[in-house]
Design an enzyme around this catalytic site. Sequence first.
Site, PDB file in Angstrom:
ATOM      1  N   GLU A 139      -6.812 -16.428 -34.579  1.00  9.48           N
ATOM      2  CA  GLU A 139      -7.762 -15.382 -34.196  1.00  9.48           C
ATOM      3  C   GLU A 139      -9.189 -15.866 -33.959  1.00  9.48           C
ATOM      4  OE1 GLU A 139      -6.651 -13.349 -37.897  1.00  9.48           O
ATOM      5  OE2 GLU A 139      -6.713 -11.535 -36.704  1.00  9.48           O
TER       6      GLU A 139
ATOM      7  N   LEU B 212       0.669   0.362  15.672  1.00  9.32           N
ATOM      8  CA  LEU B 212      -0.351  -0.655  15.938  1.00  9.32           C
ATOM      9  C   LEU B 212       0.386  -1.957  16.223  1.00  9.32           C
ATOM     10  CD1 LEU B 212      -3.248  -1.804  15.803  1.00  9.32           C
ATOM     11  CD2 LEU B 212      -2.947  -2.001  13.330  1.00  9.32           C
TER      12      LEU B 212
ATOM     13  N   HIS C 112      -2.873  -3.399   6.349  1.00  9.96           N
ATOM     14  CA  HIS C 112      -4.212  -3.402   5.748  1.00  9.96           C
ATOM     15  C   HIS C 112      -5.155  -2.497   6.550  1.00  9.96           C
ATOM     16  CE1 HIS C 112      -7.469  -5.361   3.388  1.00  9.96           C
ATOM     17  NE2 HIS C 112      -8.174  -4.934   4.422  1.00  9.96           N
TER      18      HIS C 112
ATOM     19  N   ARG D 180      -6.446  -8.950 -32.343  1.00 12.73           N
ATOM     20  CA  ARG D 180      -6.867 -10.322 -32.676  1.00 12.73           C
ATOM     21  C   ARG D 180      -8.344 -10.388 -33.107  1.00 12.73           C
ATOM     22  NH1 ARG D 180      -5.256 -14.920 -28.271  1.00 12.73           N
ATOM     23  NH2 ARG D 180      -4.813 -16.609 -29.704  1.00 12.73           N
TER      24      ARG D 180
ATOM     25  N   SER E  81       0.833  -1.194   0.000  1.00  9.13           N
ATOM     26  CA  SER E  81       0.000   0.000   0.000  1.00  9.13           C
ATOM     27  C   SER E  81       0.871   1.248   0.000  1.00  9.13           C
ATOM     28  CB  SER E  81      -0.882  -0.024   1.252  1.00  9.13           C
ATOM     29  OG  SER E  81      -1.746   1.037   1.241  1.00  9.13           O
TER      30      SER E  81
ATOM     31  N   ALA F  87       1.414  -9.888 -28.271  1.00 16.06           N
ATOM     32  CA  ALA F  87       1.206  -8.684 -29.090  1.00 16.06           C
ATOM     33  C   ALA F  87      -0.270  -8.494 -29.422  1.00 16.06           C
ATOM     34  CB  ALA F  87       2.023  -8.780 -30.375  1.00 16.06           C
TER      35      ALA F  87
ATOM     36  N   ASP G 190     -11.320  -5.069   2.252  1.00 17.93           N
ATOM     37  CA  ASP G 190     -12.276  -6.154   2.502  1.00 17.93           C
ATOM     38  C   ASP G 190     -12.373  -6.499   3.980  1.00 17.93           C
ATOM     39  OD1 ASP G 190     -13.243  -6.745  -0.046  1.00 17.93           O
ATOM     40  OD2 ASP G 190     -11.442  -7.861  -0.556  1.00 17.93           O
TER      41      ASP G 190
HETATM   42  C1  LIG Z   1      -2.287  -6.153  -6.313  1.00 17.45           C
HETATM   43  C2  LIG Z   1      -3.029  -5.848  -5.057  1.00 17.45           C
HETATM   44  C3  LIG Z   1      -4.284  -6.394  -4.868  1.00 17.45           C
HETATM   45  C4  LIG Z   1      -5.005  -6.111  -3.711  1.00 17.45           C
HETATM   46  N1  LIG Z   1      -6.231  -6.662  -3.562  1.00 17.45           N
HETATM   47  C5  LIG Z   1      -6.941  -6.412  -2.442  1.00 17.45           C
HETATM   48  C6  LIG Z   1      -8.235  -6.957  -2.253  1.00 17.45           C
HETATM   49  O1  LIG Z   1      -8.736  -7.704  -3.090  1.00 17.45           O
HETATM   50  N2  LIG Z   1      -8.899  -6.638  -1.132  1.00 17.45           N
HETATM   51  C7  LIG Z   1      -8.358  -5.811  -0.189  1.00 17.45           C
HETATM   52  O2  LIG Z   1      -9.015  -5.558   0.800  1.00 17.45           O
HETATM   53  N3  LIG Z   1      -7.151  -5.285  -0.342  1.00 17.45           N
HETATM   54  C8  LIG Z   1      -6.432  -5.543  -1.438  1.00 17.45           C
HETATM   55  N4  LIG Z   1      -5.198  -4.984  -1.599  1.00 17.45           N
HETATM   56  C9  LIG Z   1      -4.706  -4.064  -0.580  1.00 17.45           C
HETATM   57  C10 LIG Z   1      -3.873  -4.796   0.442  1.00 17.45           C
HETATM   58  O3  LIG Z   1      -4.695  -5.580   1.251  1.00 17.45           O
HETATM   59  C11 LIG Z   1      -3.160  -3.752   1.273  1.00 17.45           C
HETATM   60  O4  LIG Z   1      -2.315  -3.021   0.419  1.00 17.45           O
HETATM   61  C12 LIG Z   1      -2.314  -4.399   2.329  1.00 17.45           C
HETATM   62  O5  LIG Z   1      -3.085  -5.120   3.208  1.00 17.45           O
HETATM   63  C13 LIG Z   1      -1.480  -3.385   3.077  1.00 17.45           C
HETATM   64  O6  LIG Z   1      -0.588  -4.080   3.911  1.00 17.45           O
HETATM   65  P1  LIG Z   1       0.979  -3.838   3.879  1.00 17.45           P
HETATM   66  O7  LIG Z   1       1.584  -4.641   4.948  1.00 17.45           O
HETATM   67  O8  LIG Z   1       1.513  -4.058   2.532  1.00 17.45           O
HETATM   68  O9  LIG Z   1       1.024  -2.315   4.238  1.00 17.45           O
HETATM   69  P2  LIG Z   1       2.163  -1.276   3.928  1.00 17.45           P
HETATM   70  O10 LIG Z   1       2.036  -0.856   2.507  1.00 17.45           O
HETATM   71  O11 LIG Z   1       3.472  -1.785   4.345  1.00 17.45           O
HETATM   72  O12 LIG Z   1       1.691  -0.108   4.893  1.00 17.45           O
HETATM   73  C14 LIG Z   1       0.458   0.549   4.699  1.00 17.45           C
HETATM   74  C15 LIG Z   1       0.248   1.670   5.726  1.00 17.45           C
HETATM   75  O13 LIG Z   1       0.046   1.117   7.013  1.00 17.45           O
HETATM   76  C16 LIG Z   1       0.904   1.708   7.964  1.00 17.45           C
HETATM   77  N5  LIG Z   1       1.272   0.661   8.908  1.00 17.45           N
HETATM   78  C17 LIG Z   1       1.628  -0.602   8.605  1.00 17.45           C
HETATM   79  N6  LIG Z   1       1.822  -1.299   9.732  1.00 17.45           N
HETATM   80  C18 LIG Z   1       1.601  -0.452  10.762  1.00 17.45           C
HETATM   81  C19 LIG Z   1       1.644  -0.579  12.176  1.00 17.45           C
HETATM   82  N7  LIG Z   1       1.953  -1.722  12.751  1.00 17.45           N
HETATM   83  N8  LIG Z   1       1.343   0.498  12.916  1.00 17.45           N
HETATM   84  C20 LIG Z   1       1.028   1.677  12.341  1.00 17.45           C
HETATM   85  N9  LIG Z   1       0.971   1.860  11.009  1.00 17.45           N
HETATM   86  C21 LIG Z   1       1.246   0.811  10.237  1.00 17.45           C
HETATM   87  C22 LIG Z   1       2.083   2.222   7.150  1.00 17.45           C
HETATM   88  O14 LIG Z   1       2.679   3.300   7.827  1.00 17.45           O
HETATM   89  C23 LIG Z   1       1.425   2.631   5.867  1.00 17.45           C
HETATM   90  O15 LIG Z   1       0.928   3.917   5.950  1.00 17.45           O
HETATM   91  C24 LIG Z   1      -4.445  -5.261  -2.729  1.00 17.45           C
HETATM   92  C25 LIG Z   1      -3.166  -4.719  -2.914  1.00 17.45           C
HETATM   93  C26 LIG Z   1      -2.459  -5.009  -4.055  1.00 17.45           C
HETATM   94  C27 LIG Z   1      -1.092  -4.422  -4.246  1.00 17.45           C
END
Ligand SMILES: Cc1cc2nc3c(=O)[nH]c(=O)nc-3n(C[C@H](O)[C@H](O)[C@H](O)COP(=O)(O)OP(=O)(O)OC[C@H]3O[C@@H](n4cnc5c(N)ncnc54)[C@H](O)[C@@H]3O)c2cc1C
EC number: 1.2.3.1
Length: 1312
Positions: A1244, A389, A336, A895, A260, A780, A345
Amino acid sequence: MKIPKVIEKNVAPETMLLPYLRKNLRLTGTKYGCGGGGCGACTVMISRYNPSTKQIRHYPATACLTPICSLYGTAVTTVEGIGSTKTRIHPIQERIAKCHGTQCGFCTPGMVMSIYALLRNHPEPTLDQLTDALGGNLCRCTGYRPIIDACKTFCKTSSCCQSRENGVCCLDQGVNGVPEFEEQHKISLELFSEKEFLPLDPTQELIFPPELMIMAEKQPQKTRVFGGDRVTWISPVTLTGLVEAKFKYPQAPIVMGNTSVGMYAGIKGMRHHARLNFILGLTLGASLSLAQVKDILADVVQKLPEEKTQTFRALLKHLRTVAGSQIRNMASLGGHIMSRHLDSDLNPLLAVGNCTLNLLSKEGGRQIPLNDQFLRKCPANDLKPQEILVSVNIPYSRKWEFVSAFRQAQRQQNALAIVNSGMRVLFGDENGIIKELSVFYGGVGPTTICAKNSCQELIGRPWNEEMLDTACRLILDEIRLPGSAPGGKVEFKRTLVVSFLFKFYLEVLQILKRMNPGHHPRLADKSKSALEDLRPRHHWSTLTYHDVDPKQLLQDPIGRPIMHLSGINHATGEAIYCDDMPAVDQELFLTFVTSSRAHAKIVSIDLSEALSLPGVVDILTADHLQGVNSFATESFLATDEVLCVGHLVCAVVAESEIQAKRAAKRVKIVYKDLEPLILTIEEAIQHKSFFESERKLEYGNVDETFKMVDQILEGEIHMGGQEHFYMETQSMLVIPKGEAQEIDVYVSTQFPKHVQDIVAFILKRPANKVMCHVKRVGGAFGGKVVKTSIMAAITAFAANKHGRAVRCILERGEDMLITGGRHPYLGKYKAGFMKDGRILALDMEHYCNAGSSQDESLWVVEMGLLKMDNAYKFPNLRCRGWACRTNLPSNTAFRGFGFPQAGLITEACITEVAAKCGLPPEQVRAINMYKEVDETHYKQEINAKNLIQCWRECMTKSSYFARRAAVERFNAENYWKKRGLTMVPLKYPVSVGSVVLGQAAALVHIYLDGSVLVTHGGIELGQGVHTKMIQVASRELKMPMSNICLRETSTETVPNTNATGGSMTADLNGLAIKDACQTLLKRLEPIISKNPHGTWKDWAEAAFDNSISLSAIGYFRGFETNIDWEKGEGHPFEYFVCGAACSEVEVDCLTGNHKNIRTDIVMDVGYSINPAIDIGQIEGAFIQGMGLYTIEELSYSPQGVLYTRGPSQYKIPAICDVPTELHVSFLPPSENSNTLYSSKGVGESGLFLGCSVFFAIRDAVCAARQERGISEPLMLSSPLTPEKIRMACEDKFTKMIPRDKPGSYIPWNVPV
Ligand SMILES: Cc1cc2nc3c(=O)[nH]c(=O)nc-3n(C[C@H](O)[C@H](O)[C@H](O)COP(=O)(O)OP(=O)(O)OC[C@H]3O[C@@H](n4cnc5c(N)ncnc54)[C@H](O)[C@@H]3O)c2cc1C
Ligand code: FES
Ligand code: FES
């Protein structure tokens, strides 16, 4: 095997693993497909040792989102690490290749790594685990079936379908209980032999490096800091350290999965675990990955009574579909929750579940509730900047408490929800009086929102229909979504809000009834079908092709299912694509600056700031290209006016990609908007904005016939465009040779000659100085012709100007923005027909949205008109077509080239005629079909024998009538779920349009050791043309394929080639190769006959000694095709590919979701040169067509800005979309005298058969409407998305929602 150790002293915090692997380590097996975690092309396996649990966790991850700083102490396994042709290939690599699971091969390393990570954790996975593991990997070529087949060979379970969808299992006799069709010839069902496969031996896998284990155990744990130019990365190793760091840098994000945060690194978080508190509930560490959370919850729900685990179960349901396996393994629960995405979600469920967040800072710990205030980021209930958190408490549910989860997305898996929801109710006792109610929605506001007031008002009410009605009214009133809300689909979202509520109401009612039968009413039979969600099941398939004649020599490969010759190289990551080529000394990078306006005057361009940035070498504008800024109908860089968003304005050339991209952002362009702004077809018609005049074909006497028919109907259908979504984005590398003006262009193109011509033109030098080379192309589909050449020309200009190599690789978003795709179409029809369904007169108008330049649009329109009859004889037909000039990026070849659109319009018309006559559409299709010997509307003779045979065989194989009856039974019994079944015929005319365009040439060399090198004019796009060409050379020279090599396509070896496309590349080039081989054989005949038992080495040496040339060119002048547009007649096509497909779907009328239950395809491929490749082409095209007609939806703003610029917004079919049952079979081989060994090109045609799914959905929707007494005609457009399905299944919920008056708001997007 020795595991390479990487010690990187200068880790830049912003560097992601993907560019690091590709550029720094030169491990190019890991591919770039999107850069956003959405395609899986960059999948690697990460292994981490936990010194406290002494366990190693292996998980798949997308390298594009993995900061290298986060990898300290981990082992990263890439596709190169698990096997290679130089050492030993891994069984996964072998099987995916031998099962024909690779076509262009660009997705293959990612697929291999996803399966590898699965097998490391589960050496004998279940089918569920398998499909789950591949849910995050996209493939645009294969249609997934062969990949599933390859993976299934690792499963312990039998190859049974494990599905009793239609009441019968595949192991029962025949296909679905219907005995196999009687075959005259021997049929084959196997495309590969499992017996040949290397066994999987988990003990042979790479071990986790002991050095890292020792390091984790022994090394003193200390905070690691990585400093970069712009960002500092801090990795604390204790919770205290993290809290301290957060205290010091309160604004820095905590990077967990980085899914994220994206590029902006900050403080690395730490992993904590789950704790079960037997009184309160479950406490989950914030740093657990979503995959770990899923496993923990799955375990907990097994152990605890259902009553306590309502929230856990609801979370589990969503965790199965959130993103793909890689993202679930990377993303953390804390990340998340903290991201608070509007479409999260889990947050709606955590909120209704009354979860609390445990926070920690230097000041100590505290708890806050995860409620609507937290989700809205109200400072009073949010984290303070210094806080982190630590964990989340999820309380147990209580007696009489129920929690449910709902979501609807464009695609069933790996797609963000359009709307999702968490709902919870607590009853005071078994009497069902609401004590607490909590409803949260995602996707309908700027963040997850709560229907708080409505819930409050409903407390004290009994759980009955009256309550439901009130609840719907209250919630619709409370959750107001404006007509112009971002994301569009406003009415659909409003409908989902209440439809989900209805589902929840029924779910709870059913449980209440079970728990207290005396008190609660029985769920009405009608309602039961609302309950179950549509879930993809395990796939199974049958493939039927015809074995070669038993008398055929064993060595002769024609007609055999030979593996794609690059299959193993694809699977090991050794196959080289354009951007895998190593950097050339002093290489520069070029990036484009594109217009942000759709129609505007360029007032000024200020390059000064951009030019002053470090590393910037040059910025090219139209001024630099004076006199050479256009070629044929296309211009290169905008001069004083821009015609679409994405119009190329300038090209920034810099020492590195990062520097070029940074500078591009600093180019300041001032625009003045111009009128008119034309985006849609309707606007173009209104402004008469067309390229050239109409194209027209007329046959018989339409106007007179209209006077005689029983009925006339008029209608129209709109069809959206399609993005090519080739996995390899546009790529080119131009290298000036530094001598005599010579220049080499390495480019991912379908048309090297065009690149050569256009580069020669822009550089004002003869073509013989410009050589274009193409080793292979990562997909392509028509999208690498015109725009590719333009970009290559500009790149070549830059390279020539600076005398340095220049590379240009588009990012996915840029590619989607700049390059255009399939033309959106509007089809208008007027049909005159008899009561029995015979269509006697048809007047058709086609309008295609061509975009801002002509490109190949007129040709597309022409092909659409020539092919619009599909399988039908319309005795009186007038069809006219226009290419609309609009302010969108220029649409181009794709295609099927006009046929998928034209065919859909015709089928829509036929379906409507059938509805008017009260007849089944299949009956009307059959009655209007060409008779055996007939004439098309352009007066070409056609023998429709194979068409009729395909139709009949498909009817039989699919047990059409038995299943139609079953569908009707199902529909009568299920009010909220409906099934649909449709069969569609196919007659696909094949040719490239003229004799000239059908020319092909080849060059065959025999070397003195007897080995052979073949070159021809076709490009390997994944369609297996090189494999087929080697098969041809092998047959002709009677030489094993292993003796023959094909290195690349180049203008240097075969000049003046035509574009690869139009299904005929193998046909045409194969004839040229055959010609070359026969020339050689003729020359060598005296030598061979003198020494008939000699080897090729003997013959080659003898030939050399006798001064006989061992090199020959082969040539084919093209098929005799022509069309006279003045007269509207001719012989434009060499042959017809016929086929039929029957598809069955199930639709959820409440959500618009649909499931592809089964598809049967029968095709006439003539005599297949390679059945594995041909089946792959048919299936891949079918799935691509299914995507076109059902889920792939491009969105443009009212200002003409494309919103859908990556896999997160634009959904191509994923593994979950493959029909549960897929049966493909070929007609027995038929003679086709002119073509290569009687084969037919099938690249195709299969795409159109995807529309059988469109019409099956329509059939299901019609059943729903009929049951609900809706008699108005059903007008559906393509793609038939969940939104359109839901809104067409009108019911009390669609009637309940507020509707905005058209014109009272500015919509978020416009259908173009
Ligand atoms: C291709 C793709 C598909 C996705 N599909 C879905 C989907 O179908 N449904 C859905 O709900 N989501 C979906 N997501 C979103 C995904 O669930 C979130 O991006 C993910 O859960 C974020 O978690 P992370 O650990 O990567 O967060 P990070 O990107 O590492 O951090 C996100 C934020 O949280 C903060 N943070 C993280 N941990 C803490 C902590 N312990 N305390 C305080 N702040 C904190 C960070 O500072 C930052 O601001 C998708 C994402 C991608 C890239
Ligand atoms: S490139 Fe990483 S997921 Fe697409
Ligand atoms: S083979 Fe999968 S994208 Fe081409």
